[in-house]
Design a protein around this motif. Structure first.
Motif: not given
Ligand code: ADP
Ligand code: MG
Ligand code: MG
Length: 482
Positions: A131, A148-149, A316, A372, A379-380, A382, A410, A433, A465, A467
């Protein structure tokens, strides 16, 4: 573009919508309808448009180029960490006492390792997600990417991303609604529809059997099957390689290993590459049978995409540990590369019993608005946000907290767009993102491929929140470089 979504009238939007829907349906930019709706067509050949934006979203070109530039560094980093048993052991053992799923995956890793890994090669098809972040007073063009990851298993939307870019370029070329505002070269195409198939083809070739097939390990009833099918079609048409689809349960039922070579056979078909588009969530293992299927594939000679070690590196917790001072330097010797990678990190904090972990815990109890909290899940859907973090922290023991990490939120600039979901338009204030795909093949001695694999932009309403597209929060978008 932001203005464009505002200035077009309803009639023009309807014209765009009709053109977009026909394009989506005729180009396979589609998903199965949710089975929870009464739409029985899901089983009878019906599809709906994949959720997309009508317009590409402005994105700073410097930030985009930077994300592309560092992807090979991330590809290499995943591999190097996966080879460091001691590093993985320390992290995975600390998680194992508090997270049964991570423990199960790590136990599988240990079991296969003890038996002796028969396939030295590993294939990575990763996606690093970002992001953009703007410091106060900074111009949009100066925004920086913050990670983000890093996803190492079952990364999706490579195909639908390329097709969404095609859709936007088609609307641009045919409607004239935004042609005077932008230059076509600002709409970069993503070759992810081909690159993922080419990664699988490289691994298949390395395996070295002409008659073997690539196996995609799928979830039963996958709604996003068309994103996956495009990989199958590209693999066949461009590389002459056949891909078969099997669930973990089917692998358990139909699979066997050649007693001598440990080659994996499904029925009488030899498998060259086991490509996971499943096996990352607890729900992928409803019974012991699915674990049996996973174990069989892991013990085999098939090249795994990803290896179980790569999957663990995508945790993570690993991301958080790497952000601690001195840790990245364990794996990356070139200080310029260290600086490039570190610049893409945002604040990441442990929730363990270290002094940093306790300080992060205390600080979050006082103010969690800009944080966060994340478990070791994919997979979103969580994560825990804002005030809910404080509630969650209060219910966890000190030991249980260690299953999570904390991360700075972010907050990207907000733009306007029009979302097209299930044939319906919705004007929305949105944030995006970026995902950058990486292709990496290592034969156990040397790197065979370390490449970029195209990109993805996902866009969601500011009020959400999370994505994930598959989880129903976000839609697929493309870039308008500015
Ligand atoms: P997953 O492995 O489940 O996709 P993520 O770490 O990607 O886990 O988190 C899922 C969503 O949460 C991201 O796509 C984003 O929209 C939101 N998110 C995660 N971390 C952040 C962050 N640090 N700042 C803003 N949004 C975040
Ligand atoms: Mg993920
Ligand atoms: Mg994610």
């Amino acid at each position: 573009m932001a203005d464009l979504a505002l200035t077009l009238n309803e009639e023009q939007l309807t014209i765009l919508k009709d053109a977009a829907l026909d394009f989506a349906l005729s180009h396979g930019l589609v998903v199965r309808p949710p089975s929870s709706t009464d739409d029985a067509t899901g089983q009878q050949g019906g599809v709906i448009n994949a959720p997309v934006t009508l317009f590409p979203t402005p994105f700073p070109s410097n930030a985009f180029n930077n994300a592309v530039r560092i992807q090979p560094l991330y590809n290499q980093l995943v591999h190097d960490i996966s080879q460091d048993d001691a590093f993985l052991k320390e992290i995975m053992e600390s998680l194992s006492t508090v997270d049964d799923f991570v423990k199960r995956l790590y136990d599988l890793y240990l079991e296969v390792k003890k038996e002796g890994i028969v396939q030295p090669a590993s294939l990575g098809l990763h996606r690093s997600d970002y992001i953009i972040h703007l410091n106060p007073g900074q111009d949009f063009s100066e925004a920086e990417i913050k990670q983000v990851e890093l996803n190492t298993i079952s990364v999706s939307f490579g195909s639908l991303s390329s097709l969404t870019g095609d859709l936007h370029r088609y609307l641009y070329a045919t409607t004239g609604y935004f042609s005077d505002k932008i230059d076509i070269s600002a709409l970069p195409s993503s070759d992810s529809i081909e690159s993922i198939a080419s990664g699988l083809a490289s691994a298949h070739k390395h395996y070295g059997s002409k008659t073997a097939k690539v196996m995609m390990v799928v979830q039963p009833g996958e709604r996003n099957a068309f994103d996956q099918r495009w990989i199958e079609y590209n693999l066949l048409n461009k590389h002459g390689v056949v891909l078969i689809r099997k669930t973990l349960a089917e692998i358990a039922d139909q699979g066997r290993l050649d007693p001598k070579t440990k080659a994996l056979f499904i029925g009488d078909q030899e498998v060259s590459v086991a490509y996971y588009r499943s096996a990352y969530a607890t729900t992928d293992y409803p019974t012991e049978k699915e674990w049996d299927g996973r174990l069989l594939a892991e013990r085999s000679l098939a090249i795994k995409c990803p290896t179980i070690a790569y999957q663990l590196v995508g945790a993570k917790k690993v991301q958080q540990v790497l952000a601690a001072s001195g840790q990245l330097e364990r794996f990356v010797k070139d200080p310029v590369m260290v600086a490039q990678l570190r610049a893409s990190f945002t604040g990441l904090y442990p929730l363990d019993d270290s002094s940093e972990g306790l300080a992060a815990y205390e600080a979050a109890l006082k103010n969690s608005d800009e944080l966060v909290m994340k478990p070791q899940r994919e997979g979103g859907g969580n994560n825990i946000y804002g005030k809910d973090i404080q509630e969650a922290l209060k219910t966890l023991t000190a030991e249980q907290r260690n299953a999570y990490i904390l991360m700075d939120i972010i907050r990207p600039p907000i733009t306007k767009n029009v979302l097209l979901r299930k044939g319906q338009l919705q004007r929305a204030d949105v944030v995006s993102e970026l995902g950058v795909y990486g292709i990496y093949l290592h034969d156990g001695h040397k790197v065979i491929r370390n490449d970029n694999g195209g990109h993805l932009l996902r866009t969601k309403g500011v009020e959400s929140n999370e994505g994930g597209v598959a989880a129903g929060f976000a839609v697929i978008d493309s870039l308008l470089l500015v």
